[in-house]
Design an enzyme around this catalytic site. Structure first.
Site, PDB file in Angstrom:
ATOM      1  N   LYS A  20      15.152 -12.749 -11.428  1.00  0.00           N
ATOM      2  CA  LYS A  20      15.111 -11.710 -12.384  1.00  0.00           C
ATOM      3  C   LYS A  20      14.137 -12.060 -13.330  1.00  0.00           C
ATOM      4  O   LYS A  20      13.116 -11.501 -13.849  1.00  0.00           O
ATOM      5  CB  LYS A  20      16.407 -11.033 -13.108  1.00  0.00           C
ATOM      6  CG  LYS A  20      17.179 -10.194 -12.343  1.00  0.00           C
ATOM      7  CD  LYS A  20      16.594  -8.593 -12.071  1.00  0.00           C
ATOM      8  CE  LYS A  20      16.068  -8.288 -10.791  1.00  0.00           C
ATOM      9  NZ  LYS A  20      16.018  -8.811  -9.632  1.00  0.00           N
TER      10      LYS A  20
ATOM     11  N   HIS B  12      22.059 -34.932  -7.966  1.00  0.00           N
ATOM     12  CA  HIS B  12      21.514 -35.650  -6.572  1.00  0.00           C
ATOM     13  C   HIS B  12      20.059 -35.455  -6.829  1.00  0.00           C
ATOM     14  O   HIS B  12      19.237 -35.467  -5.702  1.00  0.00           O
ATOM     15  CB  HIS B  12      21.843 -35.046  -5.474  1.00  0.00           C
ATOM     16  CG  HIS B  12      23.431 -34.689  -5.153  1.00  0.00           C
ATOM     17  ND1 HIS B  12      24.161 -35.940  -4.719  1.00  0.00           N
ATOM     18  CD2 HIS B  12      24.411 -34.143  -5.476  1.00  0.00           C
ATOM     19  CE1 HIS B  12      25.352 -35.831  -4.797  1.00  0.00           C
ATOM     20  NE2 HIS B  12      25.728 -34.855  -5.343  1.00  0.00           N
TER      21      HIS B  12
ATOM     22  N   GLU C 125      10.469 -12.808 -12.037  1.00  0.00           N
ATOM     23  CA  GLU C 125       9.642 -11.767 -11.395  1.00  0.00           C
ATOM     24  C   GLU C 125       9.194 -10.807 -12.763  1.00  0.00           C
ATOM     25  O   GLU C 125       8.218 -10.078 -12.450  1.00  0.00           O
ATOM     26  CB  GLU C 125      10.330 -10.963 -10.367  1.00  0.00           C
ATOM     27  CG  GLU C 125      11.552 -10.311 -10.713  1.00  0.00           C
ATOM     28  CD  GLU C 125      12.450  -9.429  -9.432  1.00  0.00           C
ATOM     29  OE1 GLU C 125      11.673  -9.219  -8.577  1.00  0.00           O
ATOM     30  OE2 GLU C 125      13.511  -9.271  -9.500  1.00  0.00           O
TER      31      GLU C 125
ATOM     32  N   ARG D 289       4.949   0.509  -6.422  1.00  0.00           N
ATOM     33  CA  ARG D 289       4.835  -0.183  -5.154  1.00  0.00           C
ATOM     34  C   ARG D 289       3.758  -1.399  -5.589  1.00  0.00           C
ATOM     35  O   ARG D 289       3.837  -2.293  -4.690  1.00  0.00           O
ATOM     36  CB  ARG D 289       4.502   0.457  -3.920  1.00  0.00           C
ATOM     37  CG  ARG D 289       5.364   1.672  -3.598  1.00  0.00           C
ATOM     38  CD  ARG D 289       4.787   2.584  -2.392  1.00  0.00           C
ATOM     39  NE  ARG D 289       4.608   1.875  -1.239  1.00  0.00           N
ATOM     40  CZ  ARG D 289       5.288   1.919  -0.220  1.00  0.00           C
ATOM     41  NH1 ARG D 289       6.372   2.326  -0.580  1.00  0.00           N
ATOM     42  NH2 ARG D 289       4.983   1.152   0.990  1.00  0.00           N
TER      43      ARG D 289
ATOM     44  N   CYS E 292       0.827  -1.201  -0.070  1.00  0.00           N
ATOM     45  CA  CYS E 292      -0.071   0.041  -0.096  1.00  0.00           C
ATOM     46  C   CYS E 292       0.926   1.205   0.015  1.00  0.00           C
ATOM     47  O   CYS E 292       1.888   1.241   0.411  1.00  0.00           O
ATOM     48  CB  CYS E 292      -0.785  -0.031   1.225  1.00  0.00           C
ATOM     49  SG  CYS E 292      -2.093  -1.576   1.293  1.00  0.00           S
TER      50      CYS E 292
ATOM     51  N   LYS F  69       7.593  -3.007  -4.457  1.00  0.00           N
ATOM     52  CA  LYS F  69       8.964  -2.660  -4.532  1.00  0.00           C
ATOM     53  C   LYS F  69       9.542  -2.726  -2.931  1.00  0.00           C
ATOM     54  O   LYS F  69      10.595  -3.202  -2.752  1.00  0.00           O
ATOM     55  CB  LYS F  69       9.100  -1.087  -4.842  1.00  0.00           C
ATOM     56  CG  LYS F  69      10.488  -0.666  -4.959  1.00  0.00           C
ATOM     57  CD  LYS F  69      11.466  -1.436  -5.815  1.00  0.00           C
ATOM     58  CE  LYS F  69      12.979  -0.864  -5.879  1.00  0.00           C
ATOM     59  NZ  LYS F  69      13.531  -1.719  -6.693  1.00  0.00           N
TER      60      LYS F  69
ATOM     61  N   GLU G 138      20.164 -15.095  -8.292  1.00  0.00           N
ATOM     62  CA  GLU G 138      19.791 -13.673  -8.785  1.00  0.00           C
ATOM     63  C   GLU G 138      19.319 -13.681 -10.379  1.00  0.00           C
ATOM     64  O   GLU G 138      18.141 -12.930 -10.202  1.00  0.00           O
ATOM     65  CB  GLU G 138      20.827 -12.540  -8.618  1.00  0.00           C
ATOM     66  CG  GLU G 138      20.320 -11.214  -8.924  1.00  0.00           C
ATOM     67  CD  GLU G 138      19.110 -10.585  -8.277  1.00  0.00           C
ATOM     68  OE1 GLU G 138      18.652 -11.244  -7.505  1.00  0.00           O
ATOM     69  OE2 GLU G 138      18.509  -9.608  -8.627  1.00  0.00           O
TER      70      GLU G 138
ATOM     71  N   ASN H 174      -1.326   1.526   5.958  1.00  0.00           N
ATOM     72  CA  ASN H 174      -0.451   0.636   5.428  1.00  0.00           C
ATOM     73  C   ASN H 174       0.078  -0.145   6.519  1.00  0.00           C
ATOM     74  O   ASN H 174       0.309   0.336   7.405  1.00  0.00           O
ATOM     75  CB  ASN H 174       0.648   1.286   4.756  1.00  0.00           C
ATOM     76  CG  ASN H 174       1.514   0.399   4.199  1.00  0.00           C
ATOM     77  OD1 ASN H 174       1.166  -0.743   3.620  1.00  0.00           O
ATOM     78  ND2 ASN H 174       2.809   0.873   3.809  1.00  0.00           N
ATOM     79  N   GLY H 175      -0.097  -1.628   6.401  1.00  0.00           N
ATOM     80  CA  GLY H 175       0.080  -2.447   7.367  1.00  0.00           C
ATOM     81  C   GLY H 175      -0.994  -3.442   7.575  1.00  0.00           C
ATOM     82  O   GLY H 175      -1.826  -3.519   6.736  1.00  0.00           O
TER      83      GLY H 175
ATOM     84  N   TRP I 244      -3.031  -2.348  -1.855  1.00  0.00           N
ATOM     85  CA  TRP I 244      -2.286  -3.835  -2.183  1.00  0.00           C
ATOM     86  C   TRP I 244      -3.098  -4.732  -1.270  1.00  0.00           C
ATOM     87  O   TRP I 244      -2.439  -4.780  -0.137  1.00  0.00           O
ATOM     88  CB  TRP I 244      -0.581  -3.735  -1.994  1.00  0.00           C
ATOM     89  CG  TRP I 244       0.150  -5.073  -2.669  1.00  0.00           C
ATOM     90  CD1 TRP I 244       0.310  -5.362  -3.933  1.00  0.00           C
ATOM     91  CD2 TRP I 244       0.597  -6.084  -1.870  1.00  0.00           C
ATOM     92  NE1 TRP I 244       1.036  -6.362  -3.857  1.00  0.00           N
ATOM     93  CE2 TRP I 244       1.154  -6.936  -2.803  1.00  0.00           C
ATOM     94  CE3 TRP I 244       0.686  -6.335  -0.528  1.00  0.00           C
ATOM     95  CZ2 TRP I 244       1.745  -8.109  -2.418  1.00  0.00           C
ATOM     96  CZ3 TRP I 244       1.163  -7.524  -0.077  1.00  0.00           C
ATOM     97  CH2 TRP I 244       1.706  -8.180  -0.923  1.00  0.00           C
TER      98      TRP I 244
HETATM   99  C1  AGP Z   1      14.058  -8.023  -6.202  1.00  0.00           C
HETATM  100  O1  AGP Z   1      14.054  -7.727  -7.635  1.00  0.00           O
HETATM  101  C2  AGP Z   1      12.793  -7.899  -5.489  1.00  0.00           C
HETATM  102  N1  AGP Z   1      12.261  -6.419  -5.807  1.00  0.00           N
HETATM  103  C3  AGP Z   1      12.934  -8.375  -4.171  1.00  0.00           C
HETATM  104  O2  AGP Z   1      13.364  -9.611  -4.153  1.00  0.00           O
HETATM  105  C4  AGP Z   1      13.742  -7.495  -3.036  1.00  0.00           C
HETATM  106  O3  AGP Z   1      14.904  -7.543  -3.309  1.00  0.00           O
HETATM  107  C5  AGP Z   1      13.463  -7.743  -1.849  1.00  0.00           C
HETATM  108  O4  AGP Z   1      12.063  -7.540  -1.452  1.00  0.00           O
HETATM  109  C6  AGP Z   1      14.121  -7.065  -0.860  1.00  0.00           C
HETATM  110  O5  AGP Z   1      13.909  -5.638  -0.788  1.00  0.00           O
HETATM  111  P1  AGP Z   1      14.714  -4.806  -0.117  1.00  0.00           P
HETATM  112  O6  AGP Z   1      16.174  -4.987  -0.311  1.00  0.00           O
HETATM  113  O7  AGP Z   1      14.185  -3.428  -0.167  1.00  0.00           O
HETATM  114  O8  AGP Z   1      14.881  -5.050   1.477  1.00  0.00           O
END
Ligand code: AGP
Length: 605
Positions: free
Chosen positions: A484, A503, A487, A27, A2, A600, A480, A100-101, A74
């Site tokens: 990428k 394994h 997502e 976000r 949110c 985000k 990583e 938000n929360g 959200w």
């Molecule tokens: C990465 O592309 C994502 N957006 C997500 O995994 C992000 O790295 C993770 O939520 C951690 O966020 P932060 O670095 O703001 O703590």
């Protein structure tokens, strides 16, 4: 997550709220709404779906107002529809709230209020806040706020309008970020300081257990006992160009291309006498000398940065390093103490699980080094020591420069610690420092010609399942690279240690299964090559990522990267993988900067 925005000033509140909500769109959200104070009436307009629908509705109402609050939702509790969109009001319409929360004890509160005759019209946890405010209100708003918010369990950043006070926005904060921005006879609130950077000159984040009254010409802060307190405003270090895509199609591509400059600036800011020196932790020498183990705790890409950092710190500093996912670490009861410093890595500085891990580490006597991009932020404010990654504002949900500067900061930390503990000779430190300083140009070299990667992306965009395999630094990057791709293109993929495949998981390899084999690590190249042969013999369609001249390109499909010492390879090897994910997502017409379901900054558990 949110997003909250609020404005109290002399301009048209509706325009500023909508612009602020647009700055929060990255976000992730599924509905939105605003509440505008006009004379002593609160006008509420909400809409499901994109912000454009809310704008459409507002245009037809022509509400004149210079004070209001806005929200992008959200969904956590209740379907993403207009009834559950914020703002929510008390049944007497006295109080209007955006939040938000997560209010964890909302079911029992709602049941108690329903017994007292309160009618609810949404499925949300949030709706208990205005109803409770109304229940506790007998003419004193701050008294009603205190009684309400001390009874709530969970997390909240809440902005409140009350019909009896048309000059003030009230806010309350616990475990969910909320910034207060100060302008010239106008003041702002936002979940993310970047959303108000074009209006406010300076800002401050509320701490847990704080209220604030936001008037046009005055901002007052209180603790939950209503004791007034002073807070220091900081200059907002975000530039307007941070908020525009410039010549790029997407923020993600812009941020990929910003990486050489961000790494260069980060390194240059910490070089003294040809050595890395982190002044932020200068006084830490004794503790660092006594450290028996280091924990690195983070989420998502920040966790993957930790995997790369572990290899460098263990190699250079000869200290055992445990890398942990914050949502696991926080519920384990880890044996941390004053001899086991904890590094919390976070781009946003507001990730709920990472904040909880930080607080757990502190409660057990450990000290925390925060590697953070957004300052001020909760993790930056609560860490004992902070190493800023200086990536600048990162808008795309899929992190690129945020991740890369985290990895670089970890390498700098490793060199700093190795210098203190004398586990590297001066000559080695100079070698590694020189290697790091060459990285930005090598990233630029990769970015200078992306045609091969773009062509490959066309071939693979229709595939459904990918494997990314590698050993040591290559596995850290594979982790990583896989995230990428998942997502932003929604293609399923998994990262696997190359030596582990046989394994069990190798059972999944069949004809034409796409496998990215990251084999740039020179020391382990031959080992990884035998794993590549294993999957090729089972029909896999293998694409290697190797250093220039390392692999026989007659025999293997390979993308090559410039040479670099093994330990720093993640800074280069991830670049073609970021680009590959980007081009595949573009070929598939995905929403690259705001992928579905993602946020985000994950400020809830
Ligand atoms: C990465 O592309 C994502 N957006 C997500 O995994 C992000 O790295 C993770 O939520 C951690 O966020 P932060 O670095 O703001 O703590």
């Amino acid at each position: 997550m949110c997003g909250i925005i609020g404005y109290n000033g002399m301009s048209n509140a509706e325009n500023i709220l909508i612009k602020g909500l647009k700055n929060l769109e990255y976000r992730g959200y599924d509905s939105s709404g605003v509440a505008l104070m006009n004379e002593d009436k609160i006008h509420i307009v909400k809409s499901e779906g994109r912000l454009a629908f809310l704008e459409q509705k507002l245009k037809s109402k022509n509400i004149l107002s210079d004070m209001g609050i806005g929200h992008t939702r959200w969904a956590t509790h209740g379907k993403p529809n207009e009834a559950n969109a914020h703002p929510h009001t008390s049944q007497d319409r006295k109080f209007t709230v955006v939040h938000n929360g997560i209010i964890e004890n909302f079911p029992i509160i709602r049941k108690e209020l329903e017994k007292k005759g309160y009618k609810f019209c949404s499925e949300t946890d949030t709706e208990v806040i205005p109803q409770l405010l109304s229940y506790h209100y007998h003419g004193d708003i701050k008294d009603a706020m205190q009684k309400t918010f001390v009874s709530l369990e969970g997390s909240f950043a809440a902005a409140i309008l009350c019909k009896d006070d048309k000059d003030t926005i009230y806010v309350a904060k616990k475990a969910s970020p909320l910034a207060v921005g100060r302008g010239n006879r106008e003041n702002f609130i936002s979940s993310d300081v970047g959303a108000i950077a074009e209006y406010a000159e300076e800002a401050v984040f509320l701490d847990d257990g704080e209220f604030a009254e936001i008037r046009k010409d005055r901002i007052s802060f209180f603790d939950f006992n209503l004791k007034e307190k002073e807070k220091e405003f900081l200059k907002i270090a975000i530039t307007p160009e941070d908020l525009t895509k410039g010549k790029y199609e997407h923020f993600m591509l812009k941020e990929i291309y910003e990486q050489p400059e961000k790494i260069k600036n980060l390194l240059k800011s910490k070089i003294k006498n040809n050595k890395i020196f982190l002044d932020e932790i200068a006084e830490l020498s004794l503790e660092i000398m006594k450290a028996e183990k280091i924990y690195i705790v983070a989420c998502g890409s920040a966790y993957h940065a930790g995997l790369a950092g572990k290899i460098a710190i263990e190699e250079m500093c000869r200290i055992p390093v445990e890398v942990d996912i914050a949502s696991e670490f926080r519920y384990r009861n880890p044996p941390v103490n004053e001899k086991t410093p904890v590094i919390i890595i976070s781009q946003s500085g507001e990730t709920a699980d990472s904040i909880a891990a930080l607080r757990l580490a502190n409660s057990k006597g450990s000290f925390v080094i925060g590697i953070v991009n957004v300052l001020p932020s909760t993790i930056a404010n609560e860490s004992d020591y902070v190493i800023p990654t200086k990536a600048g504002r990162e808008i795309a949900v899929a992190t690129t420069k945020g991740y890369l500067t985290q990895v670089c900061a970890l390498y700098m930390l490793a060199l700093h610690i190795a210098d203190i503990r004398k586990t590297l000779t001066d000559e080695s430190i100079r070698f590694y420092t020189e290697e790091l300083l060459q990285i930005p140009d090598k990233i630029s070299e990769i970015l200078s010609d992306t045609s091969e990667i773009k062509t490959l992306s066309q071939k693979y965009s229709c595939k459904n399942d990918f494997f990314f395999i590698g050993r040591n630094t290559d596995f850290a990057v594979a982790s990583e690279a896989s995230l990428k791709l998942k997502e932003i293109s929604y293609i399923n993929s998994s990262a696997y240690p190359a030596g582990e495949l046989k394994h069990g998981t190798i059972a999944l390899i069949e004809k034409d299964t796409p496998v990215f084999a990251l084999c740039a690590n020179e020391r382990l190249f031959k080992k990884t090559l035998s794993n590549i042969e294993e999957v090729i013999s089972r029909g896999a369609d293998v694409l290697c990522i190797s250093q220039k001249g390392q692999i026989d390109k007659e025999k293997y499909n390979a993308l090559e990267i410039p040479h670099c010492t093994d330990i720093f390879l993640p800074l280069l090897e991830i670049i073609p993988m970021q680009l590959f994910a980007y081009f595949v997502a573009e070929n598939k017409g995905c929403n690259i900067d705001m992928p579905k379901n993602l946020a985000k900054s994950v400020t809830v558990e």
